[in-house]
Each structure stands twice: as C-alpha cells, then as structure tokens.
Design an enzyme around this catalytic site. Structure first.
Site, PDB file in Angstrom:
ATOM      1  N   LYS A 109       0.866  -1.174   0.000  1.00 29.17           N
ATOM      2  CA  LYS A 109       0.000   0.000   0.000  1.00 29.17           C
ATOM      3  C   LYS A 109       0.897   1.217   0.000  1.00 29.17           C
ATOM      4  O   LYS A 109       2.044   1.159   0.456  1.00 29.17           O
ATOM      5  CB  LYS A 109      -0.899   0.020   1.253  1.00 29.17           C
ATOM      6  CG  LYS A 109      -2.216   0.698   1.017  1.00 29.17           C
ATOM      7  CD  LYS A 109      -3.199  -0.219   0.297  1.00 29.17           C
ATOM      8  CE  LYS A 109      -4.542   0.422   0.089  1.00 29.17           C
ATOM      9  NZ  LYS A 109      -5.519  -0.565  -0.380  1.00 29.17           N
TER      10      LYS A 109
HETATM   11  P1  NAD Z   1     -12.882   7.278  -3.006  1.00 27.29           P
HETATM   12  O1  NAD Z   1     -11.898   8.330  -2.698  1.00 27.29           O
HETATM   13  O2  NAD Z   1     -13.309   7.067  -4.421  1.00 27.29           O
HETATM   14  O3  NAD Z   1     -14.203   7.496  -2.129  1.00 27.29           O
HETATM   15  C1  NAD Z   1     -14.174   7.681  -0.758  1.00 27.29           C
HETATM   16  C2  NAD Z   1     -15.563   8.154  -0.366  1.00 27.29           C
HETATM   17  O4  NAD Z   1     -15.635   8.206   1.054  1.00 27.29           O
HETATM   18  C3  NAD Z   1     -15.880   9.555  -0.890  1.00 27.29           C
HETATM   19  O5  NAD Z   1     -17.239   9.578  -1.297  1.00 27.29           O
HETATM   20  C4  NAD Z   1     -15.706  10.413   0.355  1.00 27.29           C
HETATM   21  O6  NAD Z   1     -16.481  11.599   0.295  1.00 27.29           O
HETATM   22  C5  NAD Z   1     -16.215   9.456   1.399  1.00 27.29           C
HETATM   23  N1  NAD Z   1     -15.858   9.839   2.756  1.00 27.29           N
HETATM   24  C6  NAD Z   1     -14.675  10.317   3.225  1.00 27.29           C
HETATM   25  N2  NAD Z   1     -14.791  10.608   4.521  1.00 27.29           N
HETATM   26  C7  NAD Z   1     -16.060  10.303   4.880  1.00 27.29           C
HETATM   27  C8  NAD Z   1     -16.805  10.397   6.092  1.00 27.29           C
HETATM   28  N3  NAD Z   1     -16.254  10.865   7.201  1.00 27.29           N
HETATM   29  N4  NAD Z   1     -18.101   9.975   6.099  1.00 27.29           N
HETATM   30  C9  NAD Z   1     -18.680   9.504   4.975  1.00 27.29           C
HETATM   31  N5  NAD Z   1     -18.042   9.410   3.801  1.00 27.29           N
HETATM   32  C10 NAD Z   1     -16.749   9.804   3.760  1.00 27.29           C
HETATM   33  O7  NAD Z   1     -12.276   5.925  -2.382  1.00 27.29           O
HETATM   34  P2  NAD Z   1     -12.640   4.428  -2.752  1.00 27.29           P
HETATM   35  O8  NAD Z   1     -11.653   3.956  -3.741  1.00 27.29           O
HETATM   36  O9  NAD Z   1     -14.096   4.311  -3.016  1.00 27.29           O
HETATM   37  O10 NAD Z   1     -12.258   3.706  -1.383  1.00 27.29           O
HETATM   38  C11 NAD Z   1     -13.153   3.651  -0.280  1.00 27.29           C
HETATM   39  C12 NAD Z   1     -12.726   2.536   0.652  1.00 27.29           C
HETATM   40  O11 NAD Z   1     -12.723   1.300  -0.069  1.00 27.29           O
HETATM   41  C13 NAD Z   1     -11.341   2.670   1.260  1.00 27.29           C
HETATM   42  O12 NAD Z   1     -11.333   2.075   2.520  1.00 27.29           O
HETATM   43  C14 NAD Z   1     -10.488   1.832   0.317  1.00 27.29           C
HETATM   44  O13 NAD Z   1      -9.303   1.392   0.947  1.00 27.29           O
HETATM   45  C15 NAD Z   1     -11.441   0.700   0.028  1.00 27.29           C
HETATM   46  N6  NAD Z   1     -11.183  -0.056  -1.193  1.00 27.29           N
HETATM   47  C16 NAD Z   1     -11.111   0.548  -2.408  1.00 27.29           C
HETATM   48  C17 NAD Z   1     -10.923  -0.228  -3.542  1.00 27.29           C
HETATM   49  C18 NAD Z   1     -10.921   0.356  -4.921  1.00 27.29           C
HETATM   50  O14 NAD Z   1     -10.867  -0.412  -5.886  1.00 27.29           O
HETATM   51  N7  NAD Z   1     -11.014   1.651  -5.097  1.00 27.29           N
HETATM   52  C19 NAD Z   1     -10.753  -1.612  -3.428  1.00 27.29           C
HETATM   53  C20 NAD Z   1     -10.834  -2.204  -2.163  1.00 27.29           C
HETATM   54  C21 NAD Z   1     -11.059  -1.410  -1.058  1.00 27.29           C
END
Ligand code: NAD
Length: 421
Positions: A109
């Site tokens: 990461k």
């Molecule tokens: P992203 O940046 O696209 O979206 C994050 C979202 O969370 C945004 O809508 C943001 O406004 C929201 N957010 C931030 N703080 C917040 C709060 N306090 N309350 C409510 N919403 C809040 O990120 P993502 O890629 O969608 O990742 C989200 C999660 O999923 C992370 O934990 C990431 O590690 C995990 N993840 C992502 C992927 C991927 O393929 N992108 C894969 C596996 C896991």
C-alpha cells in the site's frame, strides 16, 4: 519484534487481528514477526510548485508487506490521515486478501499525506507524477504494482504509468492497474470492487433467504466503491435508503434515486446540496434499520459505541478495516444476528480485476467485459464458500475464517521456501 517504525491505531488493529488468528492457528511465536512485519517501507518527500508560486513538500510512503508469492500489489491513497502505520496496516490486509483470492501477490500500500480536495487539477498531477518519480527505484511490474485507493482514481493511475514509462523509454502499462481503458486498463476495473460487493451481498441474502427485491441498503461513502455498490445493488432490486460522503448524509425510507445521486456527484463533485429534505446526521445513518449496511469510506467507523446498536442483517465491508476489534467482539456476541462480509473477502473484487489487468497488460491480450466479470464472480464464489465452510468448521467468525485462510497460504509458502541464505 521489540521496536518497529509501525504504530498508530490502524496498525495496532491489523496487529491485534493477526495475533487473534495466529493464536487460533497456533502459529509458533518465532514465525509471527516474519508473517506480520513488512519487508520494506519507503518514505519520500515530494516537493511541488503550488499554483500561488510557493513550493510545498508532501510526505509519501509505500509499504511492501511480503514478496513470498510474487510481486506486491496494492492501492495508493491520498488522504490527510496517511502515515506509515496506516499504510502498513493496509499492506498487511492486502496480503491476506490476495492470498484468500488465490492471487500470486504479496500485499502493498502507499499514499501521500494530503487532502486531495485542496489541490487544483494541475497540483494533483504534479504531486502524482512526483510521487511516482520518487518510487521508481522501488517499484516495477515484477516487484510492486500500484492501483487506486481513497483519493486517487483512473487519471492518477494514467499519470503514474506515463511518468514511469517516460523514465524507462517505453510504455510499461503493467506498472499500475486501475488505469483508463485508453491507457491499457481492463474493461470492468472501475466497477470491479463495487460489483464484487454487490455480488457477495446477493450471496449473503440468498444464504439468509431474503429476496433482493425485499431488501434495503445503506451505503457510507459515495466514491468509487460506494457509488458502484449502490448502483449495482439497485440494479439487483435492492432499495437504497441511505447514502453519505464526507460532505453530507441522506436517508429516505421510500428509497433514493441512485442515478440522480450519481448525476449530482458528476456535476458538483460531492453529495452536499442533493436534497434539503432527507438530510440526516452522518453518525445516525449507520444506526438506521436496513438489511444491508455497507461502510465504503474509511477505517474504524464501526466501533464499540455503535456496534451494539446496528440494525442491519448484513454488514458488507466495502472499505478496508471499517470495524474495530472491539466492535468485532460485540458482533461476535450478537452471533447470527448480523452476517458479516469481512473486508478481505467483500472488497476483493478490486484487486482480483487488477490482477486480470496486469495479466492482460503482460500478455498484450485483452478480454471482453463478460469474461472479466465471469472470472471475477467465480473467484468470489469460491472464496465465499471457503469462508463460510471454514467459519462453520472451526466455529469462528467470518473475519477470522477469511484471515485464517489467507494467513495459512502465506505461512505455508514461507515454510516451503525456507529462510535465505
Ligand atoms: P474514493 O476516494 O473514491 O471514495 C471515498 C468516499 O468516502 C468519498 O465519497 C468520500 O467523500 C467518502 N468519505 C470520506 N470521509 C467520509 C466520512 N467521514 N463519512 C462519509 N463518507 C466519507 O475511495 P474508494 O476507492 O471508493 O475507497 C473507499 C474505501 O474502499 C477505502 O477504505 C479503500 O481502501 C477501500 N477499497 C477501495 C478499492 C478500490 O478499488 N477503489 C478496493 C478495495 C477497497
């Protein structure tokens, strides 16, 4: 290990979970440090010119957990919370996730301590390129392959790939995954995590004998994972009654229009301003009655404070590490009341399709979208079955079962390879 650079609440959480599973698997003490502590951690300073003429330096990290099964693989996060402990915890979880899915990777990461919403598009590009440039000596298609995470997206991956390629003097698509299709990405990667979450929620609903058409869901986070999960669940007939992002939370028991929410986000970049009627306190949203609760934003949102009050049937962990070990203990005590789809199973769709993208890039042979999703669902189905069976057999939680399978794979590879020299 008596002292290490890894600390902080998130790393402590990954460590505590590992200790629990290591106790369950009766892993000898002398093997534990080798399994838990990352092989490498890289810290870099990334200076950029701000639009106002100042030079500002941002701290960046990359942690490569283990190299036993192949290259490391993992996302890059741009967020104010990023530090070496958080990145290390996420790398450790990636290892168990890849092992559970049977992928030939260790976990990694990376990230930059920055609020990406405060950067202009030019500054974001400058920072992305500088970060990749600093990482060039430590990454490679057969060493460590990056992907998107919180605060980064397809465009950032395209800048990473371009920067790396310019230094190599040739196009190396396979250095990152989650790229746009026009830059060597795979069909389906952007939707992979959310569609995977929705697939597994479908399987959990089947397991509980609930029809998708009768179910409701609340999704926290409306970025890549949250928005696609909401959309895919709605496509399956599930009513989306609540959503939130970092700017607002909405709840409507009659159902929210996901396509309308998506249009609003595309136009405004955030949920705030969507509606004045269905606004709700973000912390309340998690406590509303629903069949499926999907934390899809960040770590440690299900805590010992709210875990006893959750009114969902299924907790589908789209985010990484959303549930603290204290909350887990409470969920365990609540027994079969809440069916947990643990993060390393639930959100594995992203890394599985990233793996497909890497394989396609290496072979220069690209697949149809149907093939991508067919292969994805087959892997998720196998993992789902394995986790359910292991939990039943060992009388442990789904999280412990998923981790036990992952840790066993890495442990057995390390034992077989032995210790060099
Ligand atoms: P992203 O940046 O696209 O979206 C994050 C979202 O969370 C945004 O809508 C943001 O406004 C929201 N957010 C931030 N703080 C917040 C709060 N306090 N309350 C409510 N919403 C809040 O990120 P993502 O890629 O969608 O990742 C989200 C999660 O999923 C992370 O934990 C990431 O590690 C995990 N993840 C992502 C992927 C991927 O393929 N992108 C894969 C596996 C896991």
């Amino acid at each position: 290990m008596s002292r290490s650079i890894y600390g902080g609440a998130v790393f402590e959480m990954a460590k505590q979970q590992f200790e629990q599973v290591a106790n369950h698997l009766q892993i000898p003490k002398m093997e534990r440090d080798r399994l838990l502590y990352p092989k490498r951690a890289i810290a870099v300073s990334c200076p950029i010119h701000r639009d106002d003429g100042r030079t500002e330096v941002f701290q960046g990290y990359r942690v490569q957990h283990h190299l036993t099964l192949g290259p490391t693989k993992g996302g890059t996060r741009f967020a104010p919370s990023v530090d070496v402990g958080e990145v290390a915890a996420l790398a450790v979880w990636m290892s168990w996730k890849c092992a559970l899915a049977g992928l030939p990777y260790g976990g990694a990461k990376g990230g930059i301590t920055v609020d990406p919403y405060t950067l202009s598009p030019r500054e974001l590009e400058a920072l992305s390129r500088r970060y990749m440039q600093e990482m060039i000596p430590f990454v490679g298609p057969h060493t460590d392959v990056m992907a998107p995470d919180m605060g980064t997206n397809e465009q950032v991956m395209a800048w990473f790939m371009d920067t790396y390629s310019m230094y190599q003097g040739q196009t190396i698509n396979e250095i990152v995954t989650g790229k746009p299709v026009s830059a060597g990405g795979t069909l389906g990667r952007r939707e992979a995590t959310g569609r995977g979450v929705a697939y597994l929620v479908g399987r959990a609903l089947d397991h509980l004998g609930v029809k998708a058409g009768d179910a409701t869901a609340i999704v926290q986070g409306f970025g890549n994972v949250g928005s696609v999960t909401a959309y895919s669940l709605a496509e399956r007939g599930v009513k989306i009654t609540g959503v939130s992002d970092h700017t607002a939370a909405y709840y409507d028991p009659a159902g929210l229009d996901v396509a309308e929410l998506q249009r609003h986000i595309t136009k405004r970049g955030q949920l705030a301003g969507f509606s004045s009627q269905s606004t709700i306190e973000p912390s309340d949203l998690l406590l509303r009655k629903c069949d499926v609760l999907v934390p899809a934003a960040m770590e440690q949102v299900i805590t010992d404070q709210n875990a006893p009050k959750l009114k969902c049937r299924i907790l589908a962990e789209g985010a990484n590490g959303p549930t603290t070990p204290e909350a887990d203990a409470i969920l365990d005590r609540r027994g079969s009341e809440i069916f947990v789809l643990p993060d390393i199973l639930c959100n594995a769709g992203g890394v599985i399709v990233s793996y497909f993208e890497w394989v396609q890039d290496l072979q220069r042979l690209f697949w149809e979208e149907a093939e991508v999703f067919d292969r994805l669902y087959r892997i998720l189905e196998r993992s789902f079955q394995q986790v359910i069976a292991r939990a039943k057999h060992d009388r442990i939680s789904h999280r412990m079962a998923a981790m036990a399978i992952g840790v066993n794979v890495v442990q057995s590879a390390k034992r077989t390879r032995g210790l060099f020299p």
